[in-house]
Design a protein around this motif. Structure first.
Motif, short mmCIF file in Angstrom:
data_model
loop_
_atom_site.label_atom_id
_atom_site.label_comp_id
_atom_site.label_asym_id
_atom_site.label_seq_id
_atom_site.Cartn_x
_atom_site.Cartn_y
_atom_site.Cartn_z
N ASP A 49 0.86 -1.18 0.00
CA ASP A 49 0.00 0.00 0.00
C ASP A 49 0.90 1.23 0.00
N TRP A 50 0.29 2.38 -0.31
CA TRP A 50 1.04 3.61 -0.58
C TRP A 50 0.23 4.77 -0.03
N GLN A 51 0.74 5.49 0.96
CA GLN A 51 0.01 6.59 1.59
C GLN A 51 0.93 7.80 1.73
N ARG A 60 -2.88 -2.67 7.67
CA ARG A 60 -2.92 -3.21 6.31
C ARG A 60 -2.30 -4.60 6.30
N ALA A 236 0.49 1.55 -9.02
CA ALA A 236 -0.78 2.12 -8.58
C ALA A 236 -1.48 2.77 -9.77
N ILE A 260 -2.50 -1.85 -7.20
CA ILE A 260 -3.49 -1.27 -6.32
C ILE A 260 -4.12 -0.08 -7.04
N ARG A 261 -5.20 0.44 -6.46
CA ARG A 261 -5.82 1.66 -7.01
C ARG A 261 -5.96 2.68 -5.88
N LYS A 262 -5.55 3.93 -6.18
CA LYS A 262 -5.52 4.98 -5.17
C LYS A 262 -6.15 6.26 -5.72
N VAL A 266 -3.30 10.32 -2.92
CA VAL A 266 -2.69 9.12 -2.32
C VAL A 266 -2.92 9.12 -0.81
N VAL A 270 -7.78 2.38 -0.27
CA VAL A 270 -7.09 1.62 -1.31
C VAL A 270 -8.00 0.51 -1.82
N THR A 271 -7.90 0.24 -3.10
CA THR A 271 -8.53 -0.94 -3.68
C THR A 271 -7.43 -1.90 -4.09
N GLU A 276 -11.49 -4.26 -1.25
CA GLU A 276 -11.36 -2.83 -1.00
C GLU A 276 -11.33 -2.56 0.50
#
Length: 277
Positions: A49-51, A60, A236, A260-262, A266, A270-271, A276
């Protein structure tokens, strides 16, 4: 706009030698040994994941979490590490904001045009290694001291943008390779961030890849060189672009790229390809 990758045989070895010379000049090359990465946790197929904008959600089920360092504490990073999660520190490397560490140390001559989608950031003249690399090294050292285990150097595509400087792909490879050796000298792994057209020459120096929108832009095949070399690749796709994410997931599965989808800032939502959160 696509750019031809510099030929490895023409510049790769020379750039690597120049990068090592510069890193040694910073006094950290002696700390690097090849065995330092023998127990690296990253594997092809790892989830991520990416935040980059808070508040962060650290709950996560992933093996790798990429974060803006301002969103977490050293204690939180230590807790993630205890859970088996590798943490990657997002660093502005090709751009800089006035709030970034070291901004005041840079002469105005190396600060260029404003980023087209991030007006608070300006491009750096990455050709000026002796001026720029020490400042970015400060940020990388801060990431290590905070407890991160790897680096995501952002903004390396300045040569393909209106940066205000005549930066070339060769300049970019020289700069990126230098940052790779800085990171390795500090015992950190480092990602190739975007610039998929330069994968061939950068792959030997980087430990994994992080890209944005490879399905949308049709560049996943280039980044797939990483899993083919037994190095992970993460991508992403953005929610503000009308793509078939199920097809993106299928493409990622075919190429061993974790998708992933963001949202565009960001943030935490996240999906994943499975569910999801």
């Amino acid at each position: 706009m696509k750019h031809a990758a510099p030929k490895i045989m023409q510049i790769g070895k020379a750039l690597r030698a120049a990068a090592i010379t510069m890193v040694c000049g910073f006094g950290i090359c002696a700390s690097y040994t090849g065995s330092a990465f023998a127990t690296a946790k990253f594997h092809v197929g790892d989830r991520w994941d990416w935040q980059l904008k808070g508040p962060a959600d650290l709950d996560r089920d992933v093996e790798m979490l990429t974060l803006d360092p301002r969103l977490v504490t050293a204690d939180q990073l230590q807790a993630l590490r205890a859970q088996g999660v590798d943490t990657v520190c997002h660093v502005n490397a090709g751009t800089i904001a006035e709030t970034d560490p070291g901004f005041s140390d840079l002469p105005p001559a190396v600060i260029g045009s404003a980023h087209k989608t991030k007006p608070n950031e300006s491009y750096l003249d990455v050709r000026r290694l002796q001026m720029v690399v020490p400042v970015i090294t400060q940020q990388i050292v801060a990431c290590k001291n905070q407890g991160f285990t790897a680096i995501e150097p952002d903004g390396l595509d300045a040569y393909a943008q209106d940066s205000g400087f005549p930066i070339t792909a060769t300049d970019t490879v020289r700069y990126a390779t230098t940052l790779a050796h800085v990171s390795h000298g500090l015992g950190l792994r480092i990602a190739q961030k975007n610039i998929p057209e330069l994968t061939e020459v950068l792959l030997p120096h980087f430990d994994f890849a992080i890209t944005e929108s490879c399905f949308e832009t049709g560049t996943c095949e280039q980044i797939a060189a990483y899993p083919k070399a037994n190095k992970p690749a993460f991508n992403a796709e953005y929610t503000d672009v009308d793509i078939d994410f199920a097809k993106a997931c299928a493409e990622g599965a075919r190429l061993n790229i974790n998708m992933i989808r963001k949202d565009r800032p960001v943030t935490a939502p996240v999906t994943f390809c499975q569910a999801e959160f």
